[in-house]
Motif scaffolding. Sequence first.
Motif, PDB file in Angstrom:
ATOM      1  N   TYR A 140       2.354   4.731  -3.339  1.00 16.88           N
ATOM      2  CA  TYR A 140       1.934   3.334  -3.274  1.00 16.88           C
ATOM      3  C   TYR A 140       1.024   3.000  -2.098  1.00 16.88           C
ATOM      4  O   TYR A 140       0.383   1.949  -2.097  1.00 16.88           O
ATOM      5  N   ASP A 141       0.970   3.871  -1.101  1.00 16.57           N
ATOM      6  CA  ASP A 141       0.084   3.583   0.035  1.00 16.57           C
ATOM      7  C   ASP A 141      -0.622   4.829   0.562  1.00 16.57           C
ATOM      8  O   ASP A 141      -1.269   4.789   1.597  1.00 16.57           O
ATOM      9  N   GLY A 142      -0.491   5.944  -0.174  1.00 14.22           N
ATOM     10  CA  GLY A 142      -1.112   7.189   0.278  1.00 14.22           C
ATOM     11  C   GLY A 142      -1.350   8.153  -0.872  1.00 14.22           C
ATOM     12  O   GLY A 142      -1.611   7.729  -2.001  1.00 14.22           O
ATOM     13  N   ASP A 163       7.099  -0.242   1.184  1.00 12.89           N
ATOM     14  CA  ASP A 163       8.471   0.223   1.059  1.00 12.89           C
ATOM     15  C   ASP A 163       8.613   0.815  -0.337  1.00 12.89           C
ATOM     16  O   ASP A 163       8.584   0.091  -1.328  1.00 12.89           O
ATOM     17  N   HIS A 164       8.761   2.131  -0.437  1.00 10.71           N
ATOM     18  CA  HIS A 164       8.770   2.787  -1.746  1.00 10.71           C
ATOM     19  C   HIS A 164      10.067   2.567  -2.527  1.00 10.71           C
ATOM     20  O   HIS A 164      10.132   2.901  -3.708  1.00 10.71           O
ATOM     21  N   GLY A 173       4.962  -2.899  10.076  1.00  7.64           N
ATOM     22  CA  GLY A 173       4.586  -1.668  10.764  1.00  7.64           C
ATOM     23  C   GLY A 173       3.224  -1.145  10.353  1.00  7.64           C
ATOM     24  O   GLY A 173       2.617  -1.615   9.383  1.00  7.64           O
ATOM     25  N   LYS A 174       2.759  -0.177  11.132  1.00  7.01           N
ATOM     26  CA  LYS A 174       1.464   0.450  10.874  1.00  7.01           C
ATOM     27  C   LYS A 174       1.649   1.962  10.835  1.00  7.01           C
ATOM     28  O   LYS A 174       2.511   2.505  11.518  1.00  7.01           O
TER      29      LYS A 174
END
Length: 243
Positions: free
Chosen positions: A34-36, A70-71, A79-80
């Motif tokens: 979802y983010d990578g 958040d998976h 956060g980063k």
Amino acid sequence: MDWTSTGVKLISICNRSCTMAKRVAVILSGCGVYDGTEIHEASAVLVHLSRAGAKAQMFAPNQEQLHVIDHCEGKPSDGKRNVLQESARIARGDIADLAKLDVSAFHAVVIPGGFGVAKNLSDWGVKNKDFTINSEVEKILEDFHKAGKPMAMCCIAPILAGKILPGCELTVGHDKESDTWPYAKTADTLKEMGCKHVNKDVEQAHVDVKHKLVTAPAFMCNAPIHKIFDGIGVMIKEMLKLA
């Protein structure tokens, strides 16, 4: 038996074998669908490259992710995170800054999918067809193309090829939305960009010989994971034929 002659022949065979090993750059975009980078796709790429006797080297841009998901919940969290540091989780630490990728040292490049392609390697996730590619990523892909070296991309990653190779042929699976193909509208967007989309099933890949581009649907399809794995295997096999 002439052991000297035999030894020379064995060394010669070994040298040819070493020379023949294809070096392939694998570009990651974080860690997590979802983010990578989609982890199963990255793993499949590495397994199939290894099985083919190719030498993979992983790279990722040293930059902050667009956001963190958040998976468990599928929602943004606080956060980063850094794309290179997160990608290192998949690479077991054996990864380099994308800025250090020397195109001349590799025979081909592979980009697995995952939303990181649309969020960290480009801004497709925000701008859709009006997106731009990370300048570092764009230059590297253009350099591979100019050098006549093949590129392989699966899942959502073919959007990058659609941007830098006007009129190229590619696939993201099917172009008719269904429970099996929930992201089929992506194909329509690629057509609007001037690409020729070719419908392919999940266990298939499409080869654009002219542009030395090989693409496969992967998780653009709701399919059993072994079919995703097999389709990526076809993609890698066809890419290495062009290298």
